[in-house]
Design a protein around this motif. Structure first.
Motif, PDB file in Angstrom:
ATOM      1  N   ASP A 153       1.050  -1.089  -0.071  1.00 48.30           N
ATOM      2  CA  ASP A 153      -0.166  -0.039   0.049  1.00 48.30           C
ATOM      3  C   ASP A 153       0.962   1.294  -0.025  1.00 48.30           C
ATOM      4  OD1 ASP A 153      -2.131  -1.409   0.040  1.00 48.30           O
ATOM      5  OD2 ASP A 153      -2.826  -1.158   2.104  1.00 48.30           O
ATOM      6  N   GLY A 163       1.132   3.915  -2.985  1.00 49.60           N
ATOM      7  CA  GLY A 163       0.933   5.401  -3.018  1.00 49.60           C
ATOM      8  C   GLY A 163       2.112   6.068  -3.260  1.00 49.60           C
ATOM      9  N   TRP A 204       1.992   6.453  -7.261  1.00 49.05           N
ATOM     10  CA  TRP A 204       1.192   7.307  -7.844  1.00 49.05           C
ATOM     11  C   TRP A 204       1.510   8.579  -7.591  1.00 49.05           C
ATOM     12  CZ3 TRP A 204      -3.031   8.090 -10.448  1.00 49.05           C
ATOM     13  CH2 TRP A 204      -4.002   9.186 -10.300  1.00 49.05           C
ATOM     14  N   ASP A 247      -1.525   3.941 -11.524  1.00 42.97           N
ATOM     15  CA  ASP A 247      -3.038   3.884 -10.675  1.00 42.97           C
ATOM     16  C   ASP A 247      -3.091   2.357 -10.283  1.00 42.97           C
ATOM     17  OD1 ASP A 247      -5.676   3.521  -9.794  1.00 42.97           O
ATOM     18  OD2 ASP A 247      -6.351   4.347 -11.773  1.00 42.97           O
ATOM     19  N   SER A 248      -2.904   1.762  -9.012  1.00 38.93           N
ATOM     20  CA  SER A 248      -2.943   0.601  -8.438  1.00 38.93           C
ATOM     21  C   SER A 248      -4.338   0.448  -7.679  1.00 38.93           C
ATOM     22  CB  SER A 248      -1.922   0.223  -7.484  1.00 38.93           C
ATOM     23  OG  SER A 248      -0.708   0.639  -8.355  1.00 38.93           O
ATOM     24  N   LEU A 249      -5.362   1.605  -7.835  1.00 44.57           N
ATOM     25  CA  LEU A 249      -6.502   1.590  -6.775  1.00 44.57           C
ATOM     26  C   LEU A 249      -7.246   0.318  -7.100  1.00 44.57           C
ATOM     27  CD1 LEU A 249      -8.336   2.958  -4.969  1.00 44.57           C
ATOM     28  CD2 LEU A 249      -9.272   4.000  -6.922  1.00 44.57           C
ATOM     29  N   HIS A 250      -7.569  -0.282  -8.522  1.00 45.21           N
ATOM     30  CA  HIS A 250      -8.327  -1.304  -8.679  1.00 45.21           C
ATOM     31  C   HIS A 250      -7.402  -2.708  -9.032  1.00 45.21           C
ATOM     32  CE1 HIS A 250     -11.781   1.455  -9.140  1.00 45.21           C
ATOM     33  NE2 HIS A 250     -10.992   2.141  -9.992  1.00 45.21           N
ATOM     34  N   ALA A 272      -4.970  -1.740 -13.127  1.00 44.32           N
ATOM     35  CA  ALA A 272      -3.902  -1.702 -12.605  1.00 44.32           C
ATOM     36  C   ALA A 272      -2.643  -1.977 -13.581  1.00 44.32           C
ATOM     37  CB  ALA A 272      -3.978  -2.274 -11.312  1.00 44.32           C
TER      38      ALA A 272
END
Length: 555
Positions: free
Chosen positions: A109, A113, A116, A122-125, A226
């Protein structure tokens, strides 16, 4: 071999498939290793994941603590990262560092961040294997940082150091090196774009519609955001971005918004092929293994002159043309070939175990053989109702009955020597075949047909593979003169390609010994022109581009 145009102090290549045989990238790296080692000796270091244990050791890794002893004995890596040093058990025996990265999951995590903020990844999904790949490649980046510190590769050292990363799975490692080690030149190779593979795997037309696709938009539609984001940004941030064929370079330009600076086609090495003195014996041994397994399934002894045909590779039903192969074998059966034909689908799937009744039959007196239930597969499956290959075999109506002149057998496991039926590696069986077919719809390069002709086995592939395009650009595409038949495939000519494959196999079925020997010799000659001793020049070009571009600002 001539001295390379570019001198390197250190070449570090990171891949999920170092000492970890999963797919074609393993073949790329393990066959390239000998040529790289000849050029740069022990300045070449491969980094791979340590996913092994004492109970399940890597069969490809020779641990040797004395390798890189000066570094390994003094290094103290952060975050609980552990490493093992040794050699890769392939020609050239290059240095390998296996990285234990379990402790890195807790940092994902924070890493997401950071990447990003710094690069816009973009690793959000993210889901599935994304976290595993990022944990490994983050650890690999830290190992590279430690090696550079040990070898005093600083901003003012003027040393030529290349960090080469393969596929999106190592993208976080590349970005870590870009962040922490601007003095190190980076190369990123995509062997297939994640979004292009996904478009094809979801049954969408790629080639006729390519100019209409937006990679970012398709990633959102196919839930690939991602992986696509990481791959795209790694490509843009690398000092040199490469891919394996012109057909994939066009795909990258459209879907990743960047054309690779260098196309680096995949070579092969003859040292994986038995010498001529052993060739005949090993071919006979391979044929015996395959014919006995098939005979035990169908309950009768198949003749020695049976034509053995196969397809193999990654378990991608449409992308690899497995559907087309099965339909072509059915079309061949309609043509009633003179010689009996045995067609294998050697594709690892979710197999459970070797069939007990087949194992017993192979151990018994051959005179007592009887046809086994559902004699079209060698192993049981965990998911027989949802496996597309066995379902298609049944739907076509292959039964391998006593009067079947064309038999089909599905081998849904890795052929690594411990499968329980053949107990042989894929190459040990490939040498015994009469032909292979790889009618891919999505195939950035195509190692399987190149491997085939290296063993003197003629092959059929399509114009949608990078290898097929190379054949079309360098030969007359005639079986008798090059051992390969490249069939033109597009988005909407499926039936035509099926008929052309069946016709080619029917022609091979009719060949006499002299014609067969001529075609086999032509196949081997063609493969020799794809040796790494020739193709490594493209990597030298990539290294020069990377060194020239390091420390420059890129979008």
């Amino acid at each position: 071999m001539e001295q390379p145009a570019v001198a390197l102090d250190l070449l570090i290549e990171t891949s999920w498939e170092v000492c970890n045989k999963i797919g074609g990238i393993y073949t790329v790296l393990s066959t390239k290793a000998d040529t790289l080692h000849e050029l740069y000796k022990d300045k070449v270091i491969f980094i791979g994941p340590d996913v092994w244990s004492e109970q399940n050791p890597s069969p490809y890794f020779i641990e040797n603590p004395s390798v890189l002893k000066g570094w390994a004995s003094t290094v103290s890596l952060p975050h609980g990262i552990k490493v093992r040093t040794g050699r890769w058990d392939v020609p050239g025996k290059p240095i390998v560092i296996l990285v234990k990265f379990d402790t890195m999951y807790a940092l994902n995590d924070t890493l997401f961040g950071e990447m990003w903020q710094r690069f816009g990844v973009d690793s959000l999904h993210a889901y599935g294997d994304y976290g595993e790949a990022c944990a490994f490649s983050h650890a690999a980046g830290i190992v590279i940082e430690s090696l550079c510190s040990y070898y005093k590769v600083g901003p003012r050292s003027h040393k030529n150091v290349i960090a080469h990363f393969d596929e999106w799975t190592t993208g976080m490692g590349l970005l870590y090196v870009k962040w922490k080690l601007p003095q190190v030149a980076t190369v990123f190779t995509t062997h297939a774009t994640s979004i292009g593979r996904s478009i094809c795997g979801n049954g969408k037309p790629l080639y006729g519609q390519l100019q209409n696709y937006n990679g970012d938009q398709m990633a959102r539609e196919l839930n690939m955001e991602a992986k696509h984001s990481l791959e795209k940004i790694a490509a843009h941030q690398a000092d040199c971005f490469t891919t394996v064929s012109e057909i994939t370079a066009i795909e990258c330009e459209q879907l990743l918004d960047l054309r690779p600076q260098v196309v680096t086609p995949n070579g092969f090495e003859k040292n994986f092929v038995p010498p001529r003195s052993r060739f005949k014996k090993e071919r006979q041994s391979a044929r015996k293994l395959m014919l006995e397994a098939a005979s035990a399934l169908v309950g009768r002894t198949l003749p020695e002159h049976t034509m053995i045909v196969a397809t193999s590779g990654r378990c991608e039903y449409r992308n690899k043309g497995i559907d087309m192969f099965l339909d072509a074998i059915a079309a061949l059966g309609v043509r009633a070939p003179r010689r009996e034909t045995l067609a294998f689908v050697m594709v690892p799937a979710w197999s459970k175990a070797a069939r007990e009744d087949l194992v017993k039959a192979l151990e018994s007196d051959h005179e007592g053989w009887h046809r086994l239930p559902d004699p079209v597969m060698t192993h049981t499956l965990n998911n027989p109702d949802s496996d597309p290959i066995i379902n298609r075999i049944h739907a076509i109506g292959f039964t391998n009955s006593a009067d079947s002149h064309v038999n089909v057998i599905y081998v849904p496991c890795y052929l690594n020597g411990t499968d329980g039926i053949f107990n042989a590696e894929y190459y040990d069986l490939l040498i015994g075949m009469d032909a292979t077919v790889f009618p891919s719809y999505y195939e950035p390069w195509g190692y399987t047909p190149l491997e085939s002709i290296a063993f003197g086995v003629p092959t059929v592939t399509t114009s949608l593979s990078g290898f097929g395009q190379w054949i079309l650009s360098t030969t007359d595409n005639q079986l008798y003169s090059c051992g390969v038949n490249v069939i033109g495939r597009g988005d909407y000519n499926y039936s035509e390609v099926v008929d052309n494959i069946a016709r080619t196999l029917a022609d091979l079925n009719e060949c006499d010994e002299e014609e067969t020997a001529k075609i086999s010799s032509a196949a081997m000659h063609t493969s020799s022109r794809a040796a790494w001793s020739y193709f490594v020049a493209y990597y030298i070009d990539a290294f020069e581009v990377a060194l020239a571009n390091r420390n420059t600002n890129r979008k």
